[in-house]
Design an enzyme around this catalytic site. Structure first.
Site, PDB file in Angstrom:
ATOM      1  N   PHE A 111       0.883  -1.161   0.000  1.00  0.00           N
ATOM      2  CA  PHE A 111       0.000   0.000   0.000  1.00  0.00           C
ATOM      3  C   PHE A 111       0.929   1.221   0.000  1.00  0.00           C
ATOM      4  O   PHE A 111       1.323   1.726   1.057  1.00  0.00           O
ATOM      5  CB  PHE A 111      -0.904  -0.013   1.228  1.00  0.00           C
ATOM      6  CG  PHE A 111      -1.995  -1.054   1.186  1.00  0.00           C
ATOM      7  CD1 PHE A 111      -3.322  -0.681   1.063  1.00  0.00           C
ATOM      8  CD2 PHE A 111      -1.700  -2.402   1.258  1.00  0.00           C
ATOM      9  CE1 PHE A 111      -4.333  -1.628   1.019  1.00  0.00           C
ATOM     10  CE2 PHE A 111      -2.686  -3.369   1.212  1.00  0.00           C
ATOM     11  CZ  PHE A 111      -4.021  -2.985   1.093  1.00  0.00           C
ATOM     12  N   ASP A 112       1.284   1.673  -1.197  1.00  0.00           N
ATOM     13  CA  ASP A 112       2.404   2.611  -1.319  1.00  0.00           C
ATOM     14  C   ASP A 112       2.135   3.964  -0.676  1.00  0.00           C
ATOM     15  O   ASP A 112       3.067   4.635  -0.237  1.00  0.00           O
ATOM     16  CB  ASP A 112       2.755   2.802  -2.798  1.00  0.00           C
ATOM     17  CG  ASP A 112       3.495   1.604  -3.367  1.00  0.00           C
ATOM     18  OD1 ASP A 112       4.158   0.897  -2.589  1.00  0.00           O
ATOM     19  OD2 ASP A 112       3.404   1.358  -4.580  1.00  0.00           O
ATOM     20  N   TYR A 118       9.750   1.252  -8.699  1.00  0.00           N
ATOM     21  CA  TYR A 118       8.834   1.891  -9.651  1.00  0.00           C
ATOM     22  C   TYR A 118       8.905   3.406  -9.574  1.00  0.00           C
ATOM     23  O   TYR A 118       9.143   3.980  -8.501  1.00  0.00           O
ATOM     24  CB  TYR A 118       7.387   1.470  -9.359  1.00  0.00           C
ATOM     25  CG  TYR A 118       6.829   0.453 -10.328  1.00  0.00           C
ATOM     26  CD1 TYR A 118       6.268   0.849 -11.542  1.00  0.00           C
ATOM     27  CD2 TYR A 118       6.841  -0.902 -10.037  1.00  0.00           C
ATOM     28  CE1 TYR A 118       5.747  -0.080 -12.436  1.00  0.00           C
ATOM     29  CE2 TYR A 118       6.324  -1.844 -10.910  1.00  0.00           C
ATOM     30  CZ  TYR A 118       5.777  -1.417 -12.111  1.00  0.00           C
ATOM     31  OH  TYR A 118       5.262  -2.341 -12.988  1.00  0.00           O
TER      32      TYR A 118
END
Length: 680
Positions: free
Chosen positions: A333-334, A418
Site C-alpha cells: 500500500f504505497d 517503480y
C-alpha cells in the site's frame, strides 16, 4: 515498495530523512532551541507549511517532554482547516494555523497523532491504534541491520555471496496474514528481500537472492527471523540501462525538439494559487498523498464557478500474483505504508518537464522534525495538445481550426523500483484529466532453469523473471459542482429495445440513475454501455434549462484478481469497486483507513467499504467520489531492463455546465509565429 538503492534524487531525500543514523536520538537541533521561532502568517489557510512552521511545530511537540530520546517524526503536515471556514474569506483571519503531526516513540513502540496550534502552542494528543508508515529514513537502517546479521551472512555464504558492499536490501511492508508468527504481534515490522550487484553500479534487479526473506523489527532494528526457504541460483546475466553502461550505444539519428514560449507562459502564479485560461486552483502537498489540488474553479464571466474543493490520490495498492515463498506477500500500500510525498523527486529542467516551467518546492520534515525541502518537486507548464477543434465548410472552402493547449501540473514519486508520475491536465474546453504514468524497474524473482519458468511471470533472462501484478489507484474527489449540494447519477447508454417507437431498431438514449444513498454508492464500471457518473447541481441550470454537471469518464479499469478472502482484499476492500460515493466527512480521508500498515482491515481502521455502511443521504448533498482504477501488468520482455511508460487515468467533462463550447473563442495560431516549419 521502498528500495534501499534509490536514484540520486531519492538518495538525497533519504539522506535528508536521517538515513544511517540508527534509531534517532533527540536531535541537536531540538536541544538547541530554547523556544520555537514564530512562523510568518501564510497568505491563505490552505497554503502548505513553511520550513519555519515545521520547525516551530516540532519544537512545540518536543517541548512537552512526552517522548523519549528515541523518537521519530513520521510526518508533519498542515492540519487543514474546516471547509466552511475556508470557503468564507471573511473567516480566514480568525482561523488558527494548526499542524498535524504523527510521531513515533521507538522506546515503547507507541505512536501519536498530535494537533499543534502554532498560535497557542497547545497540543492535542491521540494514541495511534495500529502501526504507522515506514519512513525513508528507515530504508538504509534496515539494510544495515540485515547485512550485519550473522544468520543473513551465513545464508548468503551458502550462495557464494561474500562481498556485502554489493548486497542490496529492499524493506517491503510486512502486511497482515493469519499465519504470521504470533510472537511478533504488536511489533512494527519489515519483510526485507535481498538482491546483489555483480559489480558497483550494476542493475541489482538482474540478480535477486530468491528464497531468502528477513523479518526486521523497525523500532529496534533487530533481525527477528531469517527465512531461508530455498537456495535458488542467483541469475548472472547483466542487463543495464543507465548512462554509465549505455555510452557509445545510443542511437544517432534523433534530432532535438525545442519548446519555446518567447512571450512567456499564459499562466499566472501568486503564491500557491494558479490561474490559466479561466481555470483557478490552489496547490498543496503533503507527505502521504503528494500533490493535492484545492478549490478548483472556472471563471465564467464575472463568476468563479466551483467544481472541486479538494482532489488527491488517496491510496494505491500493488498486489502481486506469484505464489513462491519470497513473492507471495508482495502487496504494498504505497501511500498508506510509505507515503508518496516522501518519495517525490526533485525534477530536472528539460527532462522531467519540457518547455517554460514553473516549479514549486515541497516542504516536509526529517525524522528529527527539522524542515526538509524537496526542490522542484512540482512542475507546472503548458503543452500543445494537438487539434482542439476543426471544421471545413465544403461549400465555401473555409477551413477553421484551433490548436488545443493544456496546463499540466505534476510530480514524480520513486517508490522503490517503480516510478509513478502523477499529472493533472486542464483544458480550454472545460475538461479536466488525471493521468498516471508508470515506469521504472520491475521487482524480480529467480527460478531454477531445470525446473522451467513459473507460470506467474515472464522470463527476462536465464533464471530471472518478473511476476505479474496490478496497480490499483484510488482518487478522492471532493466535488462542488456550482456549489456543495450535488447529486450523483450513473449514466448508461441503452438501446430502446424492441418497442413500437423504435421502428428501425436504431434508437438509444442515455439512462441516468440517481445514487440516492451510500447503500447504493458502491458501483462498477461497464464499458459495454459507456458507463460514466454525472455529478449534478439540480439547483443550477444553463441557458437550455439543463442542470449543470460534470461527468466522470473512466479510462482503463480492471477488477482485482485476488479472491475476496485474500489478505490484501480484506485490507484493501476499496479495490472491489470502481466508484464509491460518500457524504463528505472530514475524518474520512483514506479508502483503506488511516493506518493500513500491518492492519487486517476494517474494525478500528475503517475504509471506504465501512464508510458506505452508514447509508447517509447523497441527494443534494456534499458528496465525495472515490474513483478506483487498475492497471493489470502482464509482464513482457519489453518491460526490461527499464519499463517504457504505461498510462492510466480518467476525465472529468462538463455536461451542460456551459451554454456552448467554452473553447469557441480560442484564437487561431498566428502565422509566422515560428512555431512550425515546413521540411522539403
Amino acid at each position: 515498495m521502498a528500495s534501499s538503492q534509490p536514484s540520486n534524487n531519492t538518495a538525497k531525500a533519504a539522506a535528508c530523512l536521517g538515513v544511517g543514523l540508527g534509531v534517532l536520538a533527540l536531535s541537536k537541533w531540538a536541544l538547541s532551541r530554547s523556544k520555537p521561532a514564530t512562523a510568518p502568517t501564510p497568505a491563505h489557510p490552505l497554503d502548505p507549511l513553511t520550513p519555519q512552521e515545521i520547525e516551530q511545530a516540532a519544537a512545540i511537540v518536543l517541548g512537552t517532554n512526552r517522548l523519549s530520546d528515541r523518537h521519530r517524526f513520521i510526518s508533519i503536515n498542515l492540519h487543514e482547516p474546516d471547509k466552511q471556514a475556508v470557503l468564507d474569506p471573511a473567516r480566514h483571519g480568525a482561523l488558527e494555523r494548526e499542524v498535524f503531526v504523527i510521531v513515533l516513540d521507538n522506546a515503547n513502540g507507541h505512536a501519536f497523532e498530535v494537533v499543534v496550534s502554532l498560535k497557542t502552542s497547545e497540543c492535542h494528543w491521540t494514541k495511534v491504534e495500529g502501526q504507522v508508515s515506514i519512513t525513508a529514513g528507515e530504508f538504509e537502517e534496515v539494510e544495515e541491520a540485515v547485512k550485519g546479521d550473522p544468520a543473513v551472512k551465513a545464508a548468503l555464504a551458502k550462495r557464494n555471496l561474500h562481498d556485502m558492499s554489493l548486497v542490496c536490501v529492499d524493506p517491503w511492508s510486512a502486511g497482515y496474514y493469519e499465519d504470521d508468527n504470533p510472537d511478533y504481534h504488536g511489533r512494527r515490522l519489515s519483510r526485507a528481500l535481498v538482491w546483489v550487484r555483480n559489480r558497483p553500479g550494476d542493475n541489482l534487479y538482474s540478480h535477486p537472492v530468491d528464497g531468502l526473506v528477513v523479518v526486521v523489527d523497525l523500532n529496534s532494528m533487530e533481525v527477528l527471523d531469517v527465512n531461508d526457504y530455498d537456495v535458488v541460483p542467483v541469475p548472472q546475466t547483466e542487463q543495464n540501462y543507465s548512462d554509465q553502461w549505455m555510452k557509445g550505444k545510443y542511437r544517432t539519428d534523433l534530432k532535438p525538439i525545442c519548446i519555446s514560449q518567447p512571450q512567456g507562459p499564459s499562466f499566472v502564479v501568486a503564491g500557491h494559487k494558479v490561474e490559466w485560461q479561466r481555470w483557478s486552483f490552489r496547490v498543496g502537498f503533503n507527505a502521504r498523498e503528494g500533490l493535492v489540488l484545492h478549490e478548483v474553479g472556472y471563471q465564467d464571466g464575472d463568476q468563479l464557478r466551483p467544481i472541486m474543493y479538494r482532489a488527491s490520490l488517496a491510496e494505491m495498492t500493488v498486489p502481486y500474483g506469484d505464489v513462491s515463498q519470497s513473492q507471495v506477500r508482495k502487496n504494498a500500500f504505497d501511500s498508506g505504508e510509505y507515503g508518496l510525498g516522501c518519495m517525490a523527486n526533485s525534477l530536472t529542467l528539460g527532462c522531467d518537464c519540457l518547455g517554460t516551467i514553473k516549479y514549486f518546492d515541497a516542504v516536509l520534515a526529517h525524522n528529527d522534525g527539522s524542515p526538509w525541502v524537496i526542490e522542484n518537486a512540482i512542475c507546472l507548464h503548458e503543452e500543445d495538445h494537438g487539434m482542439g477543434w476543426k471544421h471545413t465548410d465544403w461549400r465555401t472552402g473555409e477551413v477553421t481550426v484551433r490548436r488545443s493547449r493544456r496546463l499540466a501540473i505534476s510530480f514524480v514519486a520513486t517508490v522503490g523500483n517503480y516510478e509513478y508520475a502523477f499529472f493533472w491536465y486542464f483544458y480550454q474546453d472545460g475538461g479536466i484529466e488525471h493521468e498516471i504514468k508508470l515506469t521504472g524497474m520491475l521487482t524480480t524473482a529467480a527460478y531454477r532453469i531445470e525446473d522451467g519458468l513459473p507460470g506467474y511471470g515472464c522470463g527476462l533472462a536465464p533464471g530471472l523473471y518478473g511476476a505479474h501484478h496490478q496497480h490499483v489507484f484510488c482518487m478522492r474527489l471532493d466535488m462542488s459542482v456550482d456549489g456543495q449540494q450535488n447529486s450523483v447519477y450513473e449514466v448508461d447508454a441503452v438501446s430502446l429495445g424492441n418497442v413500437p417507437e423504435n421502428k428501425y431498431r436504431n434508437a438509444w438514449k442515455p439512462r441516468a440513475t440517481l445514487i440516492g444513498s451510500e447503500g447504493d454508492g458502491a458501483r462498477e464500471a461497464d464499458a459495454m454501455c459507456a458507463r460514466g457518473w454525472k455529478i449534478q447541481n439540480s439547483s443550477k441550470t444553463n441557458a437550455m434549462d439543463y442542470p449543470t454537471a460534470y461527468k466522470l469518464v473512466p479510462g482503463e479499469v480492471a477488477m482485482p484478481l485476488q479472491l475476496p478472502e485474500s489478505s490484501v482484499m480484506k485490507r484493501g476492500g476499496y479495490m472491489s469497486k470502481q466508484l464509491w460515493v460518500t457524504q463528505y466527512d472530514p475524518k474520512e480521508r483514506f479508502p483503506a483507513g488511516d493506518y493500513p500498515n500491518q492492519h487486517p482491515g476494517g474494525g478500528n481502521n475503517p475504509g471506504v467499504p465501512e464508510f458506505v455502511q452508514k447509508n447517509r443521504n447523497l441527494e443534494d448533498a456534499d458528496v465525495v467520489l472515490w474513483y478506483v482504477m487498475a492497471h493489470t501488468h502482464v509482464v513482457r520482455c519489453e518491460d526490461w531492463p527499464v519499463m517504457p511508460t504505461a498510462y492510466i487515468g480518467f476525465n472529468l467533462k462538463p455536461v451542460n455546465f456551459f451554454n456552448q463550447n467554452p473553447a469557441n473563442d480560442v484564437p487561431p495560431t498566428q502565422k509566422g509565429s515560428g512555431c512550425s516549419k515546413r521540411v522539403m
